[in-house]
Design a protein around this motif. Structure first.
Motif, short mmCIF file in Angstrom:
data_model
loop_
_atom_site.label_atom_id
_atom_site.label_comp_id
_atom_site.label_asym_id
_atom_site.label_seq_id
_atom_site.Cartn_x
_atom_site.Cartn_y
_atom_site.Cartn_z
N LYS A 1 0.84 -1.20 0.00
CA LYS A 1 0.00 0.00 0.00
C LYS A 1 0.87 1.25 0.00
CE LYS A 1 -3.82 -0.22 2.14
NZ LYS A 1 -4.91 -0.30 3.16
N LEU A 2 1.93 1.26 0.81
CA LEU A 2 2.82 2.41 0.88
C LEU A 2 3.59 2.63 -0.42
CD1 LEU A 2 4.27 1.97 4.49
CD2 LEU A 2 2.77 3.81 3.70
N ARG A 3 3.85 1.55 -1.15
CA ARG A 3 4.62 1.65 -2.38
C ARG A 3 3.76 1.70 -3.63
NH1 ARG A 3 10.49 -0.88 -2.71
NH2 ARG A 3 11.42 0.51 -1.16
N GLY A 4 2.45 1.79 -3.46
CA GLY A 4 1.56 1.89 -4.60
C GLY A 4 1.46 0.63 -5.42
N LEU A 5 1.64 -0.51 -4.78
CA LEU A 5 1.56 -1.81 -5.46
C LEU A 5 0.18 -2.43 -5.26
CD1 LEU A 5 5.03 -3.18 -4.32
CD2 LEU A 5 4.43 -2.47 -6.64
N PRO A 6 -0.18 -3.39 -6.09
CA PRO A 6 -1.46 -4.08 -5.89
C PRO A 6 -1.48 -4.83 -4.57
CG PRO A 6 -0.54 -4.54 -8.08
CD PRO A 6 0.53 -3.86 -7.31
N ASP A 7 -2.66 -5.04 -4.05
CA ASP A 7 -2.84 -5.82 -2.82
C ASP A 7 -2.35 -7.25 -3.07
OD1 ASP A 7 -3.83 -7.35 -0.65
OD2 ASP A 7 -5.46 -5.93 -0.34
N PRO A 8 -1.36 -7.74 -2.32
CA PRO A 8 -0.83 -9.09 -2.57
C PRO A 8 -1.84 -10.19 -2.35
CG PRO A 8 -0.02 -8.24 -0.48
CD PRO A 8 -0.72 -7.10 -1.17
N ARG A 9 -2.94 -9.88 -1.67
CA ARG A 9 -3.98 -10.89 -1.46
C ARG A 9 -4.83 -11.12 -2.70
NH1 ARG A 9 -6.46 -8.00 3.74
NH2 ARG A 9 -6.14 -6.28 2.27
N THR A 10 -4.70 -10.21 -3.68
CA THR A 10 -5.49 -10.32 -4.90
C THR A 10 -4.62 -10.51 -6.14
OG1 THR A 10 -5.51 -7.91 -5.25
CG2 THR A 10 -7.28 -8.85 -3.90
N GLN A 11 -3.31 -10.59 -5.96
CA GLN A 11 -2.38 -10.72 -7.09
C GLN A 11 -1.48 -11.94 -6.89
OE1 GLN A 11 -2.26 -8.49 -9.79
NE2 GLN A 11 -4.09 -7.57 -8.91
#
Length: 203
Positions: A28-38
């Motif tokens: 979230k802090l790095r603007g990445l997708p949620d790892p629970r959905t990717q």
């Protein structure tokens, strides 16, 4: 405060610390997708490596290990006995696996478990990290490396400081049980190998 009360407080504190999802927060802090959905859907360092690159994965790995190491080390300094230390370490792992702050949907608990083992000694920490890295480099399977390292951990502990063999064996058992689906995929040849993808922005 009695040692029994200290132990109970440490168990609860370890669970709450473990419930802080490093993977979700770093992404979230790095603007990445949620790892629970990717990727694999697992909020852990390996999946973050796939979707966000090495630096993000390294941060997740560090904080996941810290969640296990800090409660275990503090409990050790407070004089908690080895078996209770094992329970406290397991509480931290259960927090990672079933985080109260993230709808009880967490990761495998490998880094947190290894972090909890690390305060036993630098030699053990180096053995664990060395084994995992070597096995990943040879096989490219993070899950296989984690399972084998977990099985080796009680052996290393017995060799280096046998006082903590039982609590480490408790943690190792939890790791192996948590990887039952991975074991089935490995046997079928369907397990995904470790790969690094370029950093992507969340849509």
């Amino acid at each position: 405060m009695s040692l029994t009360v200290v132990t109970i407080v440490m168990i609860l504190s370890a669970y709450l610390a473990g419930s802080i999802s490093s993977a979700v927060l770093v992404c979230k802090l790095r603007g990445l997708p949620d790892p629970r959905t990717q990727g694999s859907g697992n909020p852990g360092a390996t999946n973050v490596l796939r979707i966000g690159g090495a630096s993000s994965a390294a941060l997740v790995l560090f904080f996941d290990m810290l969640k296990g190491a800090a409660p275990a080390y503090l409990a050790f300094r407070l004089g908690v006995d080895p078996i209770a230390l094992g329970v406290i370490a397991i509480a931290a792992c259960l927090g990672h696996i079933f985080p109260i702050f993230f709808n009880f949907k967490g990761g495998k608990g490998v880094a947190t478990a290894f972090g909890a083992m690390a305060p036993i000694g630098h030699d053990l920490a180096l053995c664990l990290m060395g084994s995992w890295v070597l096995l990943v480099l040879i096989t490219r399977y993070s899950s296989f490396a984690a399972i084998c390292t977990a099985l080796l951990a009680p052996v290393y502990t017995w060799w280096l400081d046998d006082r903590f063999t039982i609590p480490v064996a408790m943690l190792s058992t939890l790791i192996v049980i948590r990887h039952k689906d991975n074991i089935q995929r490995l046997l079928k040849g369907e397990e995904s190998k470790v790969s690094r993808k370029k950093r992507t922005k969340a849509p």
